[in-house]
Scaffold this active site. Structure first.
Site, PDB file in Angstrom:
ATOM      1  N   TYR A 149     -11.438  -1.091   0.604  1.00  0.00           N
ATOM      2  CA  TYR A 149     -11.079  -1.137   2.020  1.00  0.00           C
ATOM      3  C   TYR A 149      -9.774  -0.416   2.293  1.00  0.00           C
ATOM      4  CZ  TYR A 149      -7.566  -4.292   4.266  1.00  0.00           C
ATOM      5  OH  TYR A 149      -6.453  -4.837   4.853  1.00  0.00           O
ATOM      6  N   ARG A 150      -8.919  -0.276   1.313  1.00  0.00           N
ATOM      7  CA  ARG A 150      -7.572   0.264   1.500  1.00  0.00           C
ATOM      8  C   ARG A 150      -6.940   0.315   0.112  1.00  0.00           C
ATOM      9  NH1 ARG A 150      -3.963  -3.368   5.665  1.00  0.00           N
ATOM     10  NH2 ARG A 150      -2.218  -1.978   5.971  1.00  0.00           N
ATOM     11  N   TYR A 185       0.816  -1.225   0.000  1.00  0.00           N
ATOM     12  CA  TYR A 185       0.000   0.000   0.000  1.00  0.00           C
ATOM     13  C   TYR A 185       0.850   1.276   0.000  1.00  0.00           C
ATOM     14  CZ  TYR A 185      -3.406  -3.535   1.207  1.00  0.00           C
ATOM     15  OH  TYR A 185      -4.180  -4.663   1.201  1.00  0.00           O
TER      16      TYR A 185
END
Ligand code: ADP
Length: 517
Positions: free
Chosen positions: A465-466, A90
């Site tokens: 979600y991310r 991420y």
């Protein structure tokens, strides 16, 4: 090569750096190329330099952070707070906005409290899962930590990013109870009942008089979290590790419909993981050993590999937590539900009881092993996930799954898809894209696939979600309802709390998604 914060001259930045040095000590201000390189994202889906930092600062505590904020506000230096900086897939430690200065909180690493009676703890940002586990052991604690798949990161960073684990406390954001947060203007607040002087209930109850604000500081850039309270699980009397093989692609709908009531009634009392076929064929080999043609591994080849390994099209794993006798009842219900709806499924069970040595299936050990899969597709390997949040309803899950699988195949990527039953009412899909980082064509194709999927999901009302830094504006823009009313509200809160925009600009698209559209 020097990187500067946007809008700052070299001279102004040098002045800010000199002030940072005077404030927190020479040795905690990092400006060399080698130091800055250590904050790049090794898995970036493109040029790492797009998210290069201008410098890094390592404060020793809240007072240092305050001094840093004062200087940053005056010089308009953007800061990117990290805890352990291991947000792999991420963005790792890298900032969204190129030229931000990393605020590395690793030195703030105290476990401030473990309360055995209430099952709570208070930790600082630099407490990694390895450290926390060791500290609980050192204290002879009867409480268990819930860790994610790989344990490199911090307790705070993972919970703030809505990370997940595999115990009944596996939705880590829901274990947060009370935070201490430093706002951009230097004011320090304690959320929840921490606002009362002499409180004994800060970690006992989330809801103070007035709004509960903990959630506002997760996946956000509204403040720097300097302490976090969390709930810990008392050691269970026993555990059962369940692994289920489900034979056919067509069983997916029935599988979701079987799992939902079991999870909703808490018979399955921890997150479950479903893996599709492609996700199961990676262990022990690299991709080129099983597929030498262009494009994605075909469904036929994947099914051949599954058959060789005796695996089903879907695999489900989860752990159950209870006394041995109660585990028998839970297992009996699970077996009956599968026998009724999916008679072709095979169920294997392992057991553990208090006092026995722990085993790897229990996922209680801190580990870096899951990172090994990154080089599956090519070396040097990188990966990122597309992670929609989906209701565990057969029709809905099928709708989302089919779109993602088809898009991956269309873009020549293996549909390596897992689904996490993190709560009773939500599944997080994690569709991994593996790529060779040095392959510009492949990384560009992955970025196009990601954005295509954002459009596909927004069209059917599904959000993420991310995401990796690269897609934060895209993910924010998917929240279209009411003319983007929610992202607009986030922007308004940001402008009120941080008028100079110095805290993690661009994080979660807050403050920047409109430009990104
Ligand atoms: P980990 O500790 O799990 O390695 P990171 O430190 O990479 O996680 O944090 C993940 C993200 O969460 C960061 O990129 C940052 O945006 C945010 N974050 C982490 N720690 C804090 C903190 N203490 N305060 C505010 N935001 C944070």
């Amino acid at each position: 090569m020097a990187v500067l914060p946007p809008g700052l001259t070299q001279q102004a930045f040098d002045q800010a750096i000199a002030e940072f040095r005077a404030a927190i000590g020479e040795e905690w201000v990092f400006t060399s190329d080698a130091d800055r390189a250590s904050y790049l994202d090794p898995f970036d889906m493109g040029d790492q330099d797009d998210h290069a930092s201008a410098a890094a600062l390592a404060p020793s505590g809240v007072e240092d952070c305050r001094k840093i904020l004062e200087i940053a506000n005056r010089h308009k230096v953007p800061l990117w707070p990290i805890s352990m900086g291991k947000n792999l897939a991420y963005g790792t430690a890298a900032p969204e906005m190129r030229g931000s200065v990393i605020l590395d909180l690793k030195r703030m690493n105290r476990v401030i409290e473990v309360n055995e009676e209430l099952g709570t703890a208070i930790v600082e940002p630099g407490v990694s899962f390895f450290d926390f586990k060791a500290e609980l052991e050192r204290r002879g604690s009867g409480l268990w930590m819930s860790g994610p798949a790989h344990s490199w990161g911090s307790v705070i960073g993972n919970a703030l990013e809505h990370g997940v684990g595999y115990t009944p406390y596996g939705q880590h954001v829901e274990t947060i109870c009370g935070m201490e947060v430093l706002l951009a203007d230097g004011s320090l607040v304690r959320t929840g009942l921490g606002a009362l002087e002499g409180t004994k209930e800060w970690q006992a109850f989330r809801w103070p008089f007035g709004p509960g604000l903990d959630g506002m500081f997760t996946q956000s850039n509204f403040g720097i979290v300097t302490k976090m309270g969390l709930w810990l699980m008392p050691e269970p009397e026993g555990m059962a590790g369940v692994s289920i093989r489900v034979p056919a692609r067509e069983d997916f709908h029935a599988l979701i419909e079987t799992l939902r009531p079991l999870r909703m009634t808490d018979v399955i009392n921890a997150p479950y993981t479903i893996a599709n076929g492609w996700r199961q064929i990676t262990g022990g080999r690299v991709r080129s050993e099983v597929w030498d043609q262009p494009g994605a591994i075909s469904r036929e080849r994947m099914e051949e590999l599954l058959a060789e390994r005796g695996q089903g099209w879907w695999s489900v794993i989860f752990n159950l937590f209870d006394s041995p006798a109660a585990l028998d009842l839970r297992l009996d219900k699970i077996r009956r539900a599968f026998a009724e709806k999916l008679p072709g499924a095979t169920i294997d069970v392992q057991r553990w009881e208090q006092g026995q040595p722990q085993e790897s299936w229990m996922r209680q050990e801190v580990s870096l092993a899951p990172l090994g899969v990154v080089d599956w597709g090519g070396n040097p390997g990188g990966h990122s996930d597309f992670g929609p949040i989906v209701a565990p309803l057969g029709d809905r899950a099928e709708e989302v799954y089919s779109i993602i699988e088809q898009r991956f195949l269309e873009y020549g990527k293996d549909p390596w898809i897992g689904m996490f039953g993190i709560s009773s009412r939500a599944l997080i899909f994690v569709a991994d894209m593996f790529f060779t980082r040095t392959d510009a064509e492949e990384t560009e194709r992955c970025r196009r696939l990601f954005r295509q999927l954002c459009d596909d999901m927004a069209d059917i009302g599904v959000g993420l979600y991310r995401t990796h830094l690269r897609f934060m504006d895209d993910a924010a823009a998917m929240h279209r309802w009411g003319d983007h009313a929610l992202p607009r509200l986030n922007n308004r809160i940001k402008a009120a709390l941080d008028p100079n925009g110095i805290l993690a600009p661009g994080k979660q698209g807050i403050g920047s998604w409109e430009d990104g559209e």
